[in-house]
Write a protein that holds these residues in place. Sequence first.
Motif, PDB file in Angstrom:
ATOM      1  N   ILE A  79     -10.010  28.748   9.808  1.00 39.50           N
ATOM      2  CA  ILE A  79     -10.621  29.793   9.161  1.00 39.50           C
ATOM      3  C   ILE A  79     -11.198  30.732   9.977  1.00 39.50           C
ATOM      4  O   ILE A  79     -11.841  30.288  10.834  1.00 39.50           O
ATOM      5  CB  ILE A  79     -11.896  28.866   8.313  1.00 39.50           C
ATOM      6  N   LEU A  80     -11.192  31.836   9.608  1.00 39.72           N
ATOM      7  CA  LEU A  80     -11.702  33.223  10.196  1.00 39.72           C
ATOM      8  C   LEU A  80     -12.592  33.573   9.350  1.00 39.72           C
ATOM      9  O   LEU A  80     -12.693  33.927   8.222  1.00 39.72           O
ATOM     10  CB  LEU A  80     -10.867  34.187  10.557  1.00 39.72           C
ATOM     11  N   ARG A  81     -13.911  33.731   9.914  1.00 38.00           N
ATOM     12  CA  ARG A  81     -15.283  33.880   9.000  1.00 38.00           C
ATOM     13  C   ARG A  81     -16.130  34.777   9.800  1.00 38.00           C
ATOM     14  O   ARG A  81     -16.005  34.673  11.149  1.00 38.00           O
ATOM     15  CB  ARG A  81     -15.784  32.772   8.475  1.00 38.00           C
ATOM     16  N   GLU A  82     -17.024  35.430   9.197  1.00 40.58           N
ATOM     17  CA  GLU A  82     -18.170  36.410   9.669  1.00 40.58           C
ATOM     18  C   GLU A  82     -19.169  35.196  10.605  1.00 40.58           C
ATOM     19  O   GLU A  82     -19.181  34.153  10.329  1.00 40.58           O
ATOM     20  CB  GLU A  82     -18.982  36.956   8.876  1.00 40.58           C
ATOM     21  N   PHE A  83     -19.565  35.842  12.024  1.00 41.76           N
ATOM     22  CA  PHE A  83     -20.424  34.888  12.681  1.00 41.76           C
ATOM     23  C   PHE A  83     -21.789  34.786  11.961  1.00 41.76           C
ATOM     24  O   PHE A  83     -22.137  35.881  11.192  1.00 41.76           O
ATOM     25  CB  PHE A  83     -20.572  35.867  13.985  1.00 41.76           C
ATOM     26  N   ILE A  84     -22.437  33.794  12.245  1.00 38.73           N
ATOM     27  CA  ILE A  84     -23.717  33.498  11.824  1.00 38.73           C
ATOM     28  C   ILE A  84     -24.505  32.960  12.859  1.00 38.73           C
ATOM     29  O   ILE A  84     -23.973  32.466  13.947  1.00 38.73           O
ATOM     30  CB  ILE A  84     -23.755  32.478  10.638  1.00 38.73           C
ATOM     31  N   GLU A  85     -26.053  33.246  12.857  1.00 41.78           N
ATOM     32  CA  GLU A  85     -26.736  32.845  14.056  1.00 41.78           C
ATOM     33  C   GLU A  85     -26.619  31.346  14.695  1.00 41.78           C
ATOM     34  O   GLU A  85     -26.590  31.269  15.828  1.00 41.78           O
ATOM     35  CB  GLU A  85     -28.248  33.118  13.749  1.00 41.78           C
ATOM     36  N   ILE A  86     -26.267  30.472  13.725  1.00 35.80           N
ATOM     37  CA  ILE A  86     -26.212  29.171  14.255  1.00 35.80           C
ATOM     38  C   ILE A  86     -25.295  28.846  14.892  1.00 35.80           C
ATOM     39  O   ILE A  86     -24.851  27.750  15.686  1.00 35.80           O
ATOM     40  CB  ILE A  86     -26.442  27.950  13.243  1.00 35.80           C
ATOM     41  N   ASP A  87     -24.024  29.935  15.099  1.00 36.89           N
ATOM     42  CA  ASP A  87     -22.827  29.820  15.880  1.00 36.89           C
ATOM     43  C   ASP A  87     -22.993  29.819  17.470  1.00 36.89           C
ATOM     44  O   ASP A  87     -22.322  29.571  18.243  1.00 36.89           O
ATOM     45  CB  ASP A  87     -21.820  30.768  15.564  1.00 36.89           C
ATOM     46  N   ILE A  88     -24.162  30.092  17.775  1.00 38.97           N
ATOM     47  CA  ILE A  88     -24.540  30.369  19.399  1.00 38.97           C
ATOM     48  C   ILE A  88     -24.162  29.419  20.150  1.00 38.97           C
ATOM     49  O   ILE A  88     -23.383  29.621  21.085  1.00 38.97           O
ATOM     50  CB  ILE A  88     -26.085  30.899  19.589  1.00 38.97           C
ATOM     51  N   GLN A  89     -24.625  28.276  19.817  1.00 32.25           N
ATOM     52  CA  GLN A  89     -24.524  27.118  20.740  1.00 32.25           C
ATOM     53  C   GLN A  89     -22.790  26.895  21.084  1.00 32.25           C
ATOM     54  O   GLN A  89     -22.095  26.775  22.121  1.00 32.25           O
ATOM     55  CB  GLN A  89     -24.958  25.908  20.511  1.00 32.25           C
ATOM     56  N   GLU A  90     -22.022  26.818  19.762  1.00 34.26           N
ATOM     57  CA  GLU A  90     -20.728  26.388  19.880  1.00 34.26           C
ATOM     58  C   GLU A  90     -20.041  27.843  20.620  1.00 34.26           C
ATOM     59  O   GLU A  90     -18.895  27.545  21.314  1.00 34.26           O
ATOM     60  CB  GLU A  90     -19.968  26.336  18.599  1.00 34.26           C
ATOM     61  N   VAL A  91     -20.219  28.932  20.407  1.00 34.39           N
ATOM     62  CA  VAL A  91     -19.924  30.326  21.089  1.00 34.39           C
ATOM     63  C   VAL A  91     -20.045  30.047  22.636  1.00 34.39           C
ATOM     64  O   VAL A  91     -19.233  30.292  23.482  1.00 34.39           O
ATOM     65  CB  VAL A  91     -20.274  31.404  20.762  1.00 34.39           C
ATOM     66  N   HIS A  92     -21.058  29.510  23.009  1.00 34.94           N
ATOM     67  CA  HIS A  92     -21.633  29.488  24.380  1.00 34.94           C
ATOM     68  C   HIS A  92     -20.796  28.407  25.111  1.00 34.94           C
ATOM     69  O   HIS A  92     -20.475  28.418  26.244  1.00 34.94           O
ATOM     70  CB  HIS A  92     -23.134  29.066  24.441  1.00 34.94           C
ATOM     71  N   GLU A  93     -20.232  27.157  24.358  1.00 33.92           N
ATOM     72  CA  GLU A  93     -19.350  26.303  25.082  1.00 33.92           C
ATOM     73  C   GLU A  93     -18.149  26.903  25.640  1.00 33.92           C
ATOM     74  O   GLU A  93     -17.795  26.416  26.619  1.00 33.92           O
ATOM     75  CB  GLU A  93     -18.910  25.341  23.799  1.00 33.92           C
ATOM     76  N   TYR A  94     -17.493  27.906  24.956  1.00 33.16           N
ATOM     77  CA  TYR A  94     -16.428  28.346  25.648  1.00 33.16           C
ATOM     78  C   TYR A  94     -16.789  29.754  26.367  1.00 33.16           C
ATOM     79  O   TYR A  94     -16.215  29.939  27.287  1.00 33.16           O
ATOM     80  CB  TYR A  94     -15.322  28.781  24.435  1.00 33.16           C
ATOM     81  N   GLY A  95     -17.721  30.323  25.825  1.00 33.54           N
ATOM     82  CA  GLY A  95     -18.339  32.045  26.679  1.00 33.54           C
ATOM     83  C   GLY A  95     -18.856  31.775  27.827  1.00 33.54           C
ATOM     84  O   GLY A  95     -18.807  32.528  28.708  1.00 33.54           O
ATOM     85  N   SER A  96     -19.187  30.505  28.182  1.00 34.73           N
ATOM     86  CA  SER A  96     -19.858  30.282  29.364  1.00 34.73           C
ATOM     87  C   SER A  96     -18.953  29.441  30.687  1.00 34.73           C
ATOM     88  O   SER A  96     -19.379  29.283  31.607  1.00 34.73           O
ATOM     89  CB  SER A  96     -21.034  29.256  29.428  1.00 34.73           C
ATOM     90  N   ASP A  97     -17.694  29.253  30.126  1.00 31.48           N
ATOM     91  CA  ASP A  97     -16.532  28.607  30.815  1.00 31.48           C
ATOM     92  C   ASP A  97     -15.951  29.629  31.724  1.00 31.48           C
ATOM     93  O   ASP A  97     -15.183  30.763  31.070  1.00 31.48           O
ATOM     94  CB  ASP A  97     -15.671  27.998  29.770  1.00 31.48           C
ATOM     95  N   PRO A  98     -15.761  29.524  33.074  1.00 31.49           N
ATOM     96  CA  PRO A  98     -14.998  30.453  33.997  1.00 31.49           C
ATOM     97  C   PRO A  98     -13.606  30.805  33.474  1.00 31.49           C
ATOM     98  O   PRO A  98     -13.168  31.447  33.573  1.00 31.49           O
ATOM     99  CB  PRO A  98     -15.612  30.117  35.209  1.00 31.49           C
ATOM    100  N   ASP A  99     -12.844  29.497  33.190  1.00 33.15           N
ATOM    101  CA  ASP A  99     -11.473  29.402  32.937  1.00 33.15           C
ATOM    102  C   ASP A  99     -11.245  30.416  31.380  1.00 33.15           C
ATOM    103  O   ASP A  99     -10.474  31.287  31.805  1.00 33.15           O
ATOM    104  CB  ASP A  99     -11.085  28.068  32.456  1.00 33.15           C
ATOM    105  N   VAL A 100     -12.104  30.462  30.649  1.00 34.57           N
ATOM    106  CA  VAL A 100     -12.156  31.194  29.521  1.00 34.57           C
ATOM    107  C   VAL A 100     -12.217  32.675  29.632  1.00 34.57           C
ATOM    108  O   VAL A 100     -11.314  33.492  29.230  1.00 34.57           O
ATOM    109  CB  VAL A 100     -13.082  30.657  28.394  1.00 34.57           C
ATOM    110  N   SER A 101     -13.222  32.922  30.958  1.00 32.46           N
ATOM    111  CA  SER A 101     -13.373  34.370  30.660  1.00 32.46           C
ATOM    112  C   SER A 101     -12.507  35.097  31.961  1.00 32.46           C
ATOM    113  O   SER A 101     -12.849  36.146  32.600  1.00 32.46           O
ATOM    114  CB  SER A 101     -14.822  34.701  31.063  1.00 32.46           C
ATOM    115  N   GLU A 102     -11.978  34.318  32.669  1.00 30.86           N
ATOM    116  CA  GLU A 102     -11.190  34.544  33.901  1.00 30.86           C
ATOM    117  C   GLU A 102     -10.512  36.164  33.713  1.00 30.86           C
ATOM    118  O   GLU A 102     -10.720  36.849  34.599  1.00 30.86           O
ATOM    119  CB  GLU A 102     -10.046  33.501  34.187  1.00 30.86           C
ATOM    120  N   TYR A 103      -9.709  36.145  32.663  1.00 25.29           N
ATOM    121  CA  TYR A 103      -9.037  37.482  32.402  1.00 25.29           C
ATOM    122  C   TYR A 103      -9.735  38.486  31.308  1.00 25.29           C
ATOM    123  O   TYR A 103      -9.228  39.472  31.240  1.00 25.29           O
ATOM    124  CB  TYR A 103      -7.631  37.263  31.769  1.00 25.29           C
TER     125      TYR A 103
END
Length: 185
Positions: free
Chosen positions: A15-39
């Motif tokens: 499902i692709l949907r608009e972001f909501i405020e409670i998404d922050i923690q799950e976004v941070h799971e991948y957003g804080s990962d050096p492998d995900v942000s490498e490129y």
Amino acid sequence: MWMSSFEKVETDRLILREFIEIDIQEVHEYGSDPDVSEYEPWSPNTLKQTEEFVKRCIEYQHQKDRVDFELAVIKKNSNKLIGACGLHISDKEDREGWIGYAINKLYWRKGYGTEIAKKLLYIGFNEFKLHRIYATCDPNNLGSEKILQKIGMKKEGCLRKHMWCKDRWRDSLLYAILEEEYNQG
């Protein structure tokens, strides 16, 4: 006609949907990962940076004549947020836009990136009536380049040292697909 809000859309598994405020923690799971942000042009996010990203995505939802659609990617069978994707209208008059995506590494190599990118093309060409959609990726990001090829984009070239990224100039590969190519596929 340009949409100001975005109804959720579905693929077979997502499902692709608009972001909501409670998404922050799950976004941070991948957003804080050096492998995900490498490129990516962003480094592993701090919690504050993740909060700012989600806030910016929510602000996009209120744009007058909206051109930025940054969406949460949710795995249907678990309701887990596994990434983000975006469709951005870069030139309304010339009907051009670009796409991007970032996925939690736990979900890499499972076809989700291709599924997301295909849906973004569908929306861009069918809902927004775009003429051309492009994407860029780091030349070393072979996974992303493979996705762009799988969805029918053609390599147009290399933007040499066009982006200041992580204390160095970075090249980007430029891929694009035209409306008539998409409709023939």
